[in-house]
Design a protein around this motif. Sequence first.
Motif, PDB file in Angstrom:
ATOM      1  N   GLN A   4     -22.343  19.134 -17.358  1.00 28.86           N
ATOM      2  CA  GLN A   4     -22.742  17.944 -16.596  1.00 28.86           C
ATOM      3  C   GLN A   4     -21.551  17.030 -16.339  1.00 28.86           C
ATOM      4  OE1 GLN A   4     -25.814  17.318 -15.151  1.00 28.86           O
ATOM      5  NE2 GLN A   4     -24.672  15.701 -14.152  1.00 28.86           N
ATOM      6  N   ALA A   5     -20.693  16.860 -17.333  1.00 28.56           N
ATOM      7  CA  ALA A   5     -19.508  16.020 -17.165  1.00 28.56           C
ATOM      8  C   ALA A   5     -18.583  16.609 -16.097  1.00 28.56           C
ATOM      9  CB  ALA A   5     -18.773  15.864 -18.489  1.00 28.56           C
ATOM     10  N   ILE A   6     -18.379  17.914 -16.129  1.00 31.86           N
ATOM     11  CA  ILE A   6     -17.542  18.570 -15.121  1.00 31.86           C
ATOM     12  C   ILE A   6     -18.167  18.418 -13.740  1.00 31.86           C
ATOM     13  CG2 ILE A   6     -16.636  20.804 -14.327  1.00 31.86           C
ATOM     14  CD1 ILE A   6     -15.148  19.724 -16.757  1.00 31.86           C
ATOM     15  N   PHE A   7     -19.481  18.556 -13.657  1.00 31.17           N
ATOM     16  CA  PHE A   7     -20.215  18.377 -12.394  1.00 31.17           C
ATOM     17  C   PHE A   7     -19.972  16.968 -11.849  1.00 31.17           C
ATOM     18  CE2 PHE A   7     -24.052  17.140 -10.067  1.00 31.17           C
ATOM     19  CZ  PHE A   7     -24.233  18.222  -9.208  1.00 31.17           C
ATOM     20  N   ASP A   8     -20.136  15.962 -12.689  1.00 32.11           N
ATOM     21  CA  ASP A   8     -19.958  14.571 -12.267  1.00 32.11           C
ATOM     22  C   ASP A   8     -18.519  14.304 -11.818  1.00 32.11           C
ATOM     23  OD1 ASP A   8     -22.618  14.134 -12.907  1.00 32.11           O
ATOM     24  OD2 ASP A   8     -22.171  13.151 -14.834  1.00 32.11           O
ATOM     25  N   ILE A   9     -17.570  14.771 -12.596  1.00 31.36           N
ATOM     26  CA  ILE A   9     -16.160  14.573 -12.247  1.00 31.36           C
ATOM     27  C   ILE A   9     -15.826  15.285 -10.940  1.00 31.36           C
ATOM     28  CG2 ILE A   9     -13.789  15.153 -12.950  1.00 31.36           C
ATOM     29  CD1 ILE A   9     -14.751  14.605 -15.867  1.00 31.36           C
ATOM     30  N   GLY A  67      -6.485  20.662 -26.067  1.00 31.13           N
ATOM     31  CA  GLY A  67      -7.262  21.688 -26.733  1.00 31.13           C
ATOM     32  C   GLY A  67      -8.741  21.710 -26.418  1.00 31.13           C
ATOM     33  N   GLU A  68      -9.195  20.772 -25.617  1.00 31.59           N
ATOM     34  CA  GLU A  68     -10.612  20.756 -25.267  1.00 31.59           C
ATOM     35  C   GLU A  68     -10.879  21.785 -24.175  1.00 31.59           C
ATOM     36  OE1 GLU A  68     -13.961  17.617 -23.598  1.00 31.59           O
ATOM     37  OE2 GLU A  68     -12.096  16.855 -24.447  1.00 31.59           O
ATOM     38  N   LYS A  69     -11.905  22.572 -24.354  1.00 30.80           N
ATOM     39  CA  LYS A  69     -12.261  23.582 -23.358  1.00 30.80           C
ATOM     40  C   LYS A  69     -13.119  22.935 -22.276  1.00 30.80           C
ATOM     41  CE  LYS A  69     -10.305  27.121 -25.235  1.00 30.80           C
ATOM     42  NZ  LYS A  69      -9.103  27.642 -24.655  1.00 30.80           N
ATOM     43  N   ASN A  70     -12.737  23.154 -21.042  1.00 28.90           N
ATOM     44  CA  ASN A  70     -13.489  22.640 -19.895  1.00 28.90           C
ATOM     45  C   ASN A  70     -14.147  23.800 -19.175  1.00 28.90           C
ATOM     46  OD1 ASN A  70     -12.747  19.868 -20.178  1.00 28.90           O
ATOM     47  ND2 ASN A  70     -10.755  20.358 -19.318  1.00 28.90           N
ATOM     48  N   GLU A  71     -15.374  23.603 -18.804  1.00 29.30           N
ATOM     49  CA  GLU A  71     -16.101  24.616 -18.052  1.00 29.30           C
ATOM     50  C   GLU A  71     -15.582  24.623 -16.611  1.00 29.30           C
ATOM     51  OE1 GLU A  71     -20.539  24.949 -16.334  1.00 29.30           O
ATOM     52  OE2 GLU A  71     -20.400  24.682 -18.513  1.00 29.30           O
ATOM     53  N   VAL A  72     -15.131  25.774 -16.162  1.00 27.21           N
ATOM     54  CA  VAL A  72     -14.632  25.899 -14.795  1.00 27.21           C
ATOM     55  C   VAL A  72     -15.772  26.419 -13.931  1.00 27.21           C
ATOM     56  CG1 VAL A  72     -12.967  27.029 -13.284  1.00 27.21           C
ATOM     57  CG2 VAL A  72     -12.279  26.331 -15.579  1.00 27.21           C
ATOM     58  N   SER A  73     -16.065  25.684 -12.875  1.00 26.37           N
ATOM     59  CA  SER A  73     -17.141  26.068 -11.964  1.00 26.37           C
ATOM     60  C   SER A  73     -16.590  26.153 -10.543  1.00 26.37           C
ATOM     61  CB  SER A  73     -18.273  25.034 -12.024  1.00 26.37           C
ATOM     62  OG  SER A  73     -17.818  23.805 -11.473  1.00 26.37           O
ATOM     63  N   VAL A  74     -17.367  26.757  -9.692  1.00 27.62           N
ATOM     64  CA  VAL A  74     -16.989  26.822  -8.279  1.00 27.62           C
ATOM     65  C   VAL A  74     -16.887  25.408  -7.711  1.00 27.62           C
ATOM     66  CG1 VAL A  74     -17.714  27.613  -5.988  1.00 27.62           C
ATOM     67  CG2 VAL A  74     -17.963  29.125  -7.956  1.00 27.62           C
ATOM     68  N   LEU A  75     -17.761  24.520  -8.160  1.00 26.05           N
ATOM     69  CA  LEU A  75     -17.722  23.136  -7.688  1.00 26.05           C
ATOM     70  C   LEU A  75     -16.415  22.453  -8.095  1.00 26.05           C
ATOM     71  CD1 LEU A  75     -19.250  20.909  -6.204  1.00 26.05           C
ATOM     72  CD2 LEU A  75     -20.230  20.241  -8.403  1.00 26.05           C
ATOM     73  N   LEU A  76     -15.947  22.703  -9.301  1.00 25.34           N
ATOM     74  CA  LEU A  76     -14.675  22.128  -9.738  1.00 25.34           C
ATOM     75  C   LEU A  76     -13.531  22.666  -8.890  1.00 25.34           C
ATOM     76  CD1 LEU A  76     -12.990  20.390 -11.653  1.00 25.34           C
ATOM     77  CD2 LEU A  76     -12.941  22.339 -13.237  1.00 25.34           C
ATOM     78  N   ILE A  77     -13.544  23.943  -8.632  1.00 25.95           N
ATOM     79  CA  ILE A  77     -12.510  24.539  -7.779  1.00 25.95           C
ATOM     80  C   ILE A  77     -12.570  23.933  -6.376  1.00 25.95           C
ATOM     81  CG2 ILE A  77     -11.731  26.684  -6.683  1.00 25.95           C
ATOM     82  CD1 ILE A  77     -12.785  28.099  -9.296  1.00 25.95           C
ATOM     83  N   HIS A  78     -13.781  23.768  -5.872  1.00 30.83           N
ATOM     84  CA  HIS A  78     -13.978  23.153  -4.559  1.00 30.83           C
ATOM     85  C   HIS A  78     -13.418  21.724  -4.542  1.00 30.83           C
ATOM     86  CE1 HIS A  78     -15.878  22.461  -0.697  1.00 30.83           C
ATOM     87  NE2 HIS A  78     -16.558  21.444  -1.183  1.00 30.83           N
ATOM     88  N   SER A  79     -13.620  20.996  -5.630  1.00 38.44           N
ATOM     89  CA  SER A  79     -13.106  19.622  -5.688  1.00 38.44           C
ATOM     90  C   SER A  79     -11.580  19.607  -5.645  1.00 38.44           C
ATOM     91  CB  SER A  79     -13.623  18.904  -6.936  1.00 38.44           C
ATOM     92  OG  SER A  79     -12.975  19.335  -8.114  1.00 38.44           O
ATOM     93  N   GLN A  80     -10.962  20.610  -6.254  1.00 38.57           N
ATOM     94  CA  GLN A  80      -9.504  20.697  -6.225  1.00 38.57           C
ATOM     95  C   GLN A  80      -9.000  20.970  -4.803  1.00 38.57           C
ATOM     96  OE1 GLN A  80      -7.620  19.926  -9.179  1.00 38.57           O
ATOM     97  NE2 GLN A  80      -9.727  19.231  -9.438  1.00 38.57           N
TER      98      GLN A  80
END
Length: 104
Positions: A4-9, A67-80
């Motif tokens: 959810q945090a990755i989605f929001d960001i 060291g924190e693991k972040n979930e990589v999603s297509v949406l995160l890639i799209h945001s980049q």
Amino acid sequence: MDGQAIFDISFQIICSSGEARSMAMEAISLAKEGKIEEARQMLADARTEINKAHKHQTNLITSEANGEKNEVSVLLIHSQDHLMNGMTVLDMAGEFIDLYERMK
């Protein structure tokens, strides 16, 4: 960070990047009309907006580097993609404004 945090960001990055890109395109239009000072102000505002997106990206990178693991999603890639596109358009807008100023 959780999903959810990755989605929001991701959406914050997309929104700020998109707004900055739109503002940069408006700055080019203003310069084309000969409104150079207004164009430069609009571009400065666009840079402020793109910096918001960049700050979110930097926070993600920092958390991962710590060291924190972040979930990589297509949406995160799209945001980049949006962020990179926005940054490129801002750089080009500055060049266009300079060219329109010289032509004036």
